[in-house]
Design a protein around this motif. Structure first.
Motif, PDB file in Angstrom:
ATOM      1  N   CYS A 132      -3.998   8.480  -1.767  1.00  0.00           N
ATOM      2  CA  CYS A 132      -4.173   8.549  -3.164  1.00  0.00           C
ATOM      3  C   CYS A 132      -4.918   9.713  -3.764  1.00  0.00           C
ATOM      4  O   CYS A 132      -4.855   9.829  -5.010  1.00  0.00           O
ATOM      5  CB  CYS A 132      -4.280   7.066  -3.574  1.00  0.00           C
ATOM      6  SG  CYS A 132      -2.990   6.021  -3.780  1.00  0.00           S
TER       7      CYS A 132
ATOM      8  N   VAL B 146      -6.261   8.278 -10.642  1.00  0.00           N
ATOM      9  CA  VAL B 146      -7.042   8.515  -9.502  1.00  0.00           C
ATOM     10  C   VAL B 146      -8.442   9.242  -9.850  1.00  0.00           C
ATOM     11  O   VAL B 146      -9.650   8.722  -9.839  1.00  0.00           O
ATOM     12  CB  VAL B 146      -6.808   8.898  -8.095  1.00  0.00           C
ATOM     13  CG1 VAL B 146      -7.592   8.886  -7.051  1.00  0.00           C
ATOM     14  CG2 VAL B 146      -5.528   8.210  -7.753  1.00  0.00           C
TER      15      VAL B 146
ATOM     16  N   SER C  19     -15.699   2.558 -10.320  1.00  0.00           N
ATOM     17  CA  SER C  19     -15.572   3.107  -9.064  1.00  0.00           C
ATOM     18  C   SER C  19     -16.727   3.081  -8.187  1.00  0.00           C
ATOM     19  O   SER C  19     -16.709   3.175  -7.161  1.00  0.00           O
ATOM     20  CB  SER C  19     -15.092   4.247  -8.820  1.00  0.00           C
ATOM     21  OG  SER C  19     -16.008   5.531  -9.924  1.00  0.00           O
TER      22      SER C  19
ATOM     23  N   THR D  14      -6.963  -2.092  -5.747  1.00  0.00           N
ATOM     24  CA  THR D  14      -7.039  -1.609  -4.287  1.00  0.00           C
ATOM     25  C   THR D  14      -8.020  -1.498  -3.712  1.00  0.00           C
ATOM     26  O   THR D  14      -8.456  -1.809  -2.552  1.00  0.00           O
ATOM     27  CB  THR D  14      -6.053  -0.363  -4.131  1.00  0.00           C
ATOM     28  OG1 THR D  14      -4.774  -0.289  -4.808  1.00  0.00           O
ATOM     29  CG2 THR D  14      -5.598   0.091  -2.700  1.00  0.00           C
ATOM     30  N   SER D  15      -9.148  -0.603  -4.568  1.00  0.00           N
ATOM     31  CA  SER D  15     -10.551  -0.378  -3.972  1.00  0.00           C
ATOM     32  C   SER D  15     -11.280  -1.699  -3.844  1.00  0.00           C
ATOM     33  O   SER D  15     -12.105  -1.827  -3.190  1.00  0.00           O
ATOM     34  CB  SER D  15     -11.125   0.664  -5.177  1.00  0.00           C
ATOM     35  OG  SER D  15     -11.563   0.099  -6.302  1.00  0.00           O
TER      36      SER D  15
ATOM     37  N   THR E  48       0.716   4.112  -2.901  1.00  0.00           N
ATOM     38  CA  THR E  48       0.885   5.754  -3.040  1.00  0.00           C
ATOM     39  C   THR E  48       1.774   6.310  -3.431  1.00  0.00           C
ATOM     40  O   THR E  48       1.778   7.271  -4.059  1.00  0.00           O
ATOM     41  CB  THR E  48       0.797   5.853  -1.372  1.00  0.00           C
ATOM     42  OG1 THR E  48      -0.417   5.418  -0.655  1.00  0.00           O
ATOM     43  CG2 THR E  48       0.720   7.340  -1.076  1.00  0.00           C
TER      44      THR E  48
ATOM     45  N   LEU F   1      -6.093   4.526   0.258  1.00  0.00           N
ATOM     46  CA  LEU F   1      -6.888   5.368  -0.758  1.00  0.00           C
ATOM     47  C   LEU F   1      -7.001   6.737  -0.539  1.00  0.00           C
ATOM     48  O   LEU F   1      -7.240   7.368  -1.473  1.00  0.00           O
ATOM     49  CB  LEU F   1      -8.100   4.542  -0.896  1.00  0.00           C
ATOM     50  CG  LEU F   1      -8.139   3.067  -1.428  1.00  0.00           C
ATOM     51  CD1 LEU F   1      -9.184   2.532  -1.327  1.00  0.00           C
ATOM     52  CD2 LEU F   1      -7.990   3.180  -2.873  1.00  0.00           C
TER      53      LEU F   1
ATOM     54  N   ILE G  83     -11.759   9.443   3.609  1.00  0.00           N
ATOM     55  CA  ILE G  83     -11.529   9.368   2.115  1.00  0.00           C
ATOM     56  C   ILE G  83     -12.297  10.283   1.580  1.00  0.00           C
ATOM     57  O   ILE G  83     -11.791  11.046   0.605  1.00  0.00           O
ATOM     58  CB  ILE G  83     -12.007   7.828   1.674  1.00  0.00           C
ATOM     59  CG1 ILE G  83     -10.835   6.949   2.010  1.00  0.00           C
ATOM     60  CG2 ILE G  83     -12.152   7.925   0.064  1.00  0.00           C
ATOM     61  CD1 ILE G  83     -11.436   5.416   1.941  1.00  0.00           C
TER      62      ILE G  83
ATOM     63  N   CYS H 188       0.775  -1.271   0.154  1.00  0.00           N
ATOM     64  CA  CYS H 188      -0.017  -0.111  -0.020  1.00  0.00           C
ATOM     65  C   CYS H 188       0.935   1.271   0.159  1.00  0.00           C
ATOM     66  O   CYS H 188       0.399   2.500  -0.740  1.00  0.00           O
ATOM     67  CB  CYS H 188      -0.810   0.058   1.228  1.00  0.00           C
ATOM     68  SG  CYS H 188      -2.349  -1.263   1.019  1.00  0.00           S
TER      69      CYS H 188
ATOM     70  N   ILE I  68      -5.315   1.536  -8.835  1.00  0.00           N
ATOM     71  CA  ILE I  68      -6.163   1.845  -7.934  1.00  0.00           C
ATOM     72  C   ILE I  68      -7.340   1.206  -7.814  1.00  0.00           C
ATOM     73  O   ILE I  68      -7.918   1.045  -6.628  1.00  0.00           O
ATOM     74  CB  ILE I  68      -6.280   3.616  -8.052  1.00  0.00           C
ATOM     75  CG1 ILE I  68      -6.738   4.295  -6.831  1.00  0.00           C
ATOM     76  CG2 ILE I  68      -7.195   3.823  -9.444  1.00  0.00           C
ATOM     77  CD1 ILE I  68      -5.587   4.423  -5.758  1.00  0.00           C
TER      78      ILE I  68
END
Length: 273
Positions: A115, A133, A143, A92-93, A68, A112, A165, A64, A89
């Protein structure tokens, strides 16, 4: 961003203009192409390693941190690099949405939110949202599961991460948080459904902080359109969540301070609405 890498990927004879890096094409030299392919492979390796992780580990923390770092050091100057950044990304989500481990949730949420940008720079100002992003967030089909999970706040352990976030996203990219094509509808419902009377002090603080970040984002990163956008909606939300915070003499000082910060972030258009 690493200046030699910018020079290498974007062409040695071009003037350096970091804010326009995303709009330039890559140089035609074989050295440039090889370097770009190498960076693409690096992003793929990080993504595959992240997807192979299955939970609580120190390795996940390092991955992680790497995610970043690459978002803010790789010059995303062509479509191939941008697409790989979007895939990274997005992976990661997806991990964030699927996990139920509080530790993993916290690690991924921190990653996140970082980022999203918004970190203070030594010379002043804040870092912008990285190109991949922004592209990922504006691609709702990709997303949406993540944003639904963030707005849902399905558990107490997720609430603090979600607020962080949302605050980071609202601060660095007001066009996404304020536009109808972005996520304004979700933000609007989030504020309108918030019950000041029954929520905890910490939840109220977090909600006010997210709202302040939307207002500050308009000032720091917004266009003239963003500054005028959603003024009536913002004033309606202000009337809903702010007066309650100041109505009682027993209101904690921290809540009063956060409320005053919100008032301080209002624009001339807001006061005139």
């Amino acid at each position: 961003k690493t200046m030699p890498l910018h020079l290498w990927l974007t062409g040695r004879n071009q003037k350096i203009a970091p804010e326009n890096v995303g709009q330039r094409t890559i140089g035609s030299g074989s050295l440039n192409r090889n370097m770009s392919c190498s960076v693409e492979q690096l992003l793929k390796v990080i993504r595959c390693r992240l997807q192979s992780e299955n939970g609580h580990s120190d390795v996940l923390v390092r991955i992680c941190h790497l995610v970043t770092c690459v978002m803010f050091t790789v010059p995303f100057c062509n479509d191939a690099l941008i697409n790989e950044g979007v895939k990274l990304i997005s992976a990661t989500s997806i991990f964030f949405v699927r996990t139920t481990d509080p530790f993993v949730l916290d690690v991924l949420g921190e990653c996140l939110s970082e980022c999203m940008g918004g970190r203070l720079k030594p010379q002043g100002g804040r870092t912008k949202m990285p190109i991949p992003v922004k592209k990922w967030l504006t691609s709702k089909a990709i997303s949406r599961p993540f944003m639904n999970a963030v707005f849902a706040n399905s558990s107490a352990s997720q609430e603090a991460v979600s607020f962080k976030i949302l605050g980071a996203m609202a601060r660095t990219e007001p066009g996404i948080s304020l536009s109808q094509s972005g996520w304004w509808e979700k933000f609007h419902d989030f504020f309108m459904n918030h019950n000041v009377r029954t929520s905890s002090v910490q939840t109220n603080l977090n909600v006010l902080t997210v709202f302040e970040n939307i207002l500050m984002g308009r000032k720091e990163f917004g266009t003239k359109t963003d500054l005028k956008r959603r003024t009536n909606d913002i004033v309606r939300i202000l009337h809903l969540i702010v007066p309650e915070a100041l109505s009682s003499i027993s209101t904690p000082t921290s809540l009063r301070s956060a409320t005053l910060n919100v008032y301080g972030a209002l624009t001339e258009e807001d006061w005139g609405a």
